[in-house]
Design a protein around this motif. Structure first.
Motif, mmCIF file in Angstrom:
data_model
loop_
_atom_site.group_PDB
_atom_site.id
_atom_site.type_symbol
_atom_site.label_atom_id
_atom_site.label_comp_id
_atom_site.label_asym_id
_atom_site.label_seq_id
_atom_site.Cartn_x
_atom_site.Cartn_y
_atom_site.Cartn_z
ATOM 1 N N GLU A 129 -23.520 -4.826 -14.313
ATOM 2 C CA GLU A 129 -22.592 -5.289 -13.281
ATOM 3 C C GLU A 129 -23.379 -5.681 -12.026
ATOM 4 O O GLU A 129 -24.373 -5.041 -11.687
ATOM 5 N N THR A 130 -22.948 -6.728 -11.363
ATOM 6 C CA THR A 130 -23.565 -7.152 -10.112
ATOM 7 C C THR A 130 -22.510 -7.242 -9.023
ATOM 8 O O THR A 130 -21.303 -7.201 -9.307
ATOM 9 N N GLY A 131 -22.979 -7.376 -7.783
ATOM 10 C CA GLY A 131 -22.057 -7.453 -6.658
ATOM 11 C C GLY A 131 -22.693 -8.181 -5.497
ATOM 12 O O GLY A 131 -23.866 -8.554 -5.543
ATOM 13 N N PRO A 132 -21.944 -8.386 -4.399
ATOM 14 C CA PRO A 132 -22.454 -9.161 -3.259
ATOM 15 C C PRO A 132 -23.530 -8.412 -2.480
ATOM 16 O O PRO A 132 -23.446 -7.195 -2.313
ATOM 17 N N GLU A 133 -24.521 -9.139 -1.986
ATOM 18 C CA GLU A 133 -25.547 -8.531 -1.140
ATOM 19 C C GLU A 133 -25.033 -8.324 0.277
ATOM 20 O O GLU A 133 -25.429 -7.377 0.957
ATOM 21 N N VAL A 134 -24.173 -9.223 0.762
ATOM 22 C CA VAL A 134 -23.464 -8.983 2.020
ATOM 23 C C VAL A 134 -22.193 -8.228 1.667
ATOM 24 O O VAL A 134 -21.268 -8.785 1.088
ATOM 25 N N GLU A 135 -22.184 -6.939 1.991
ATOM 26 C CA GLU A 135 -21.167 -6.029 1.471
ATOM 27 C C GLU A 135 -20.262 -5.517 2.588
ATOM 28 O O GLU A 135 -20.620 -5.541 3.782
ATOM 29 N N LEU A 136 -19.088 -5.062 2.207
ATOM 30 C CA LEU A 136 -18.176 -4.419 3.152
ATOM 31 C C LEU A 136 -18.603 -2.974 3.386
ATOM 32 O O LEU A 136 -19.031 -2.279 2.464
ATOM 33 N N ASP A 137 -18.462 -2.531 4.633
ATOM 34 C CA ASP A 137 -18.729 -1.139 4.973
ATOM 35 C C ASP A 137 -17.930 -0.212 4.068
ATOM 36 O O ASP A 137 -18.394 0.852 3.649
ATOM 37 N N TYR A 138 -16.733 -0.637 3.720
ATOM 38 C CA TYR A 138 -15.816 0.171 2.905
ATOM 39 C C TYR A 138 -16.450 0.567 1.574
ATOM 40 O O TYR A 138 -16.354 1.730 1.138
ATOM 41 N N TYR A 139 -17.110 -0.391 0.894
ATOM 42 C CA TYR A 139 -17.715 -0.094 -0.402
ATOM 43 C C TYR A 139 -19.105 0.524 -0.257
ATOM 44 O O TYR A 139 -19.500 1.359 -1.059
ATOM 45 N N ASN A 140 -19.851 0.099 0.746
ATOM 46 C CA ASN A 140 -21.208 0.600 0.916
ATOM 47 C C ASN A 140 -21.233 2.058 1.367
ATOM 48 O O ASN A 140 -22.111 2.825 0.954
ATOM 49 N N PHE A 141 -20.279 2.445 2.203
ATOM 50 C CA PHE A 141 -20.298 3.797 2.774
ATOM 51 C C PHE A 141 -19.038 4.615 2.456
ATOM 52 O O PHE A 141 -19.113 5.655 1.823
ATOM 53 N N GLU A 142 -17.878 4.126 2.879
ATOM 54 C CA GLU A 142 -16.666 4.953 2.796
ATOM 55 C C GLU A 142 -16.341 5.374 1.372
ATOM 56 O O GLU A 142 -16.107 6.558 1.098
ATOM 57 N N LYS A 143 -16.314 4.409 0.439
ATOM 58 C CA LYS A 143 -15.973 4.738 -0.942
ATOM 59 C C LYS A 143 -17.039 5.598 -1.615
ATOM 60 O O LYS A 143 -16.791 6.242 -2.626
ATOM 61 N N ALA A 144 -18.266 5.615 -1.031
ATOM 62 C CA ALA A 144 -19.353 6.431 -1.577
ATOM 63 C C ALA A 144 -19.403 7.808 -0.923
ATOM 64 O O ALA A 144 -20.411 8.508 -1.030
ATOM 65 N N ASN A 145 -18.321 8.170 -0.237
ATOM 66 C CA ASN A 145 -18.201 9.506 0.361
ATOM 67 C C ASN A 145 -19.207 9.721 1.499
ATOM 68 O O ASN A 145 -19.710 10.824 1.703
ATOM 69 N N ILE A 146 -19.517 8.646 2.224
ATOM 70 C CA ILE A 146 -20.417 8.749 3.372
ATOM 71 C C ILE A 146 -19.575 8.642 4.635
ATOM 72 O O ILE A 146 -19.075 7.562 4.973
ATOM 73 N N PRO A 147 -19.371 9.745 5.347
ATOM 74 C CA PRO A 147 -18.481 9.754 6.512
ATOM 75 C C PRO A 147 -19.035 8.918 7.665
ATOM 76 O O PRO A 147 -20.211 8.538 7.683
ATOM 77 N N ALA A 148 -18.179 8.684 8.651
ATOM 78 C CA ALA A 148 -18.546 7.793 9.756
ATOM 79 C C ALA A 148 -19.733 8.295 10.563
ATOM 80 O O ALA A 148 -20.472 7.502 11.147
ATOM 81 N N ASP A 149 -19.942 9.596 10.617
ATOM 82 C CA ASP A 149 -21.035 10.139 11.425
ATOM 83 C C ASP A 149 -22.299 10.426 10.613
ATOM 84 O O ASP A 149 -23.232 11.063 11.094
ATOM 85 N N HIS A 150 -22.348 9.910 9.372
ATOM 86 C CA HIS A 150 -23.527 10.167 8.538
ATOM 87 C C HIS A 150 -24.712 9.349 9.046
ATOM 88 O O HIS A 150 -24.556 8.190 9.456
ATOM 89 N N ASN A 164 -17.616 -4.821 10.149
ATOM 90 C CA ASN A 164 -17.120 -4.507 8.807
ATOM 91 C C ASN A 164 -18.057 -4.919 7.682
ATOM 92 O O ASN A 164 -17.885 -4.475 6.552
ATOM 93 N N ARG A 165 -19.053 -5.758 7.994
ATOM 94 C CA ARG A 165 -19.936 -6.267 6.941
ATOM 95 C C ARG A 165 -21.393 -5.955 7.249
ATOM 96 O O ARG A 165 -21.777 -5.874 8.410
ATOM 97 N N LEU A 166 -22.171 -5.800 6.176
ATOM 98 C CA LEU A 166 -23.580 -5.442 6.324
ATOM 99 C C LEU A 166 -24.357 -5.910 5.103
ATOM 100 O O LEU A 166 -23.770 -6.270 4.080
ATOM 101 N N LEU A 167 -25.682 -5.945 5.223
ATOM 102 C CA LEU A 167 -26.515 -6.128 4.040
ATOM 103 C C LEU A 167 -26.558 -4.785 3.323
ATOM 104 O O LEU A 167 -26.942 -3.776 3.912
#
Length: 345
Positions: A129-150, A164-167
């Motif tokens: 499976e592949t995905g975008p290199e410019v990713e949403l914060d939601y998938y890169n951090f939040e859905k991976a159980n990484i809280p806002a202060d991590h 909202n977007r990052l590499l």
């Protein structure tokens, strides 16, 4: 003024026949047919011809011109053929000479290692499976159980495009997308290769971009034993059938428990050497059981289903496998460096 047309034809034909090369025939063509040539000069005499003779004079000039053009065409073709045959004779190939060595390209060592790892997992039944290199914060951090202060969210670590977007900093983001998409189609068994980006200072062992391959398995009755068996197969396939692995406790937000995995040094066989810093072990990847909260956020019943995840850096494996001491070599476009890996294709 009268002209002896037959005599002119013979004279022109003789001049054309005497030409023995293309340069000579061109000189004659200009002399006879050029704007200031013989035929143009004869045509200029038309003004001095009696009116009743002009028609016949014009026809005779045209016939002379057409005859001359045809003779030139034939002679030019003959001279071209003569020159071609001469060139062929002079350019005879000596078939006893050794052939010139042709340079050809090679796969990049990172591509070689990535494909090798992918083949190992495909052999175990994994999909890619592949995905975008410019990713949403939601998938890169939040859905991976990484809280806002991590700390991983710190601007010093992450290249943000906007709020909202990052590499992407990890291909875990692809896993989160797969969990969201396939939560109703279990089991899941995928690997997620791709480039990731972090604000690291480039040196011999760090790069601001590198290639990760992460694996994800989710289903019923998935245990640490399944993870351990997968890791052993991966290590032995990459570094040799006699390799052993060592599991050490660690921490990742999206796995619980989390592990660091070492492989017995393939250089010294575990006895201790500079490559393994005299420990006999080399760290190769991180892994762990998928955190129940990650499964729940994807809509998967963590009481019924479990899973494991693992992540390996392609550059690190390539450096260990081929004895490369500087990660920057992978991005230098040095042809001499890349030529070393033709034998590994």
């Amino acid at each position: 003024m009268s002209q002896n047309w037959e005599m002119l034809k013979k004279e022109f034909a003789q001049r054309i026949a005497e030409a023995n090369n293309l340069q000579g025939i061109e000189t004659i063509r200009v002399e006879l047919l050029g704007k200031k040539g013989r035929i143009a000069s004869i045509m200029s005499e038309m003004q001095n011809i009696a009116k009743e003779e002009k028609k016949n004079f014009g026809m005779a000039v045209n016939e002379l011109k057409q005859t001359t053009e045809q003779l030139l065409k034939v002679r030019i073709a003959q001279l071209k053929e003569i020159e071609m045959q001469k060139k062929i004779a002079e350019d005879t190939i000596d078939i006893t000479l050794p052939a010139a060595k042709l340079k050809y390209g090679t796969l990049h060592p990172l591509t070689i290692v990535q494909r090798e790892i992918e083949d190992i997992f495909i052999g175990m039944g994994y999909a890619i499976e592949t995905g975008p290199e410019v990713e949403l914060d939601y998938y890169n951090f939040e859905k991976a159980n990484i809280p806002a202060d991590h700390p991983a969210r710190d601007m010093q670590d992450t290249f943000y495009v906007d709020n909202n977007r990052l590499l992407r900093t990890q291909t875990t983001a692809i896993q989160m997308r797969v969990l969201e998409k396939e939560h109703d189609h279990l089991p899941i068994k995928v690997i997620c290769p791709g480039k990731v980006y972090r604000k690291d200072d480039d040196d011999a062992t760090h790069s601001h971009q590198f290639v990760q391959i992460e694996g994800l398995v989710v289903g019923e009755n998935i245990t640490m034993a399944d993870l351990k068996g997968t890791l052993e197969l991966l290590a032995r396939s990459m570094f040799g059938k006699d390799r052993e692995i060592r599991l050490r406790q660690s921490y990742f937000p999206f796995t619980e428990p989390s592990l660091e995995i070492d492989v017995s040094c393939h250089i010294c066989g575990g006895k201790g050497c500079p490559t393994c810093k005299q420990t006999g072990w080399i760290e190769i990847l991180g892994a762990g059981m998928v955190h129940p909260h990650v499964l729940e956020m994807a809509g998967i019943d963590s009481e019924k289903y479990s899973g494991f995840a693992l992540g390996v850096g392609v550059e690190r494996v390539a450096m260990l496998k081929y004895g490369i001491d500087d990660i920057r070599n992978f991005y230098s476009n040095n042809i001499e460096f890349l030529d070393n890996y033709k034998r590994f294709e």
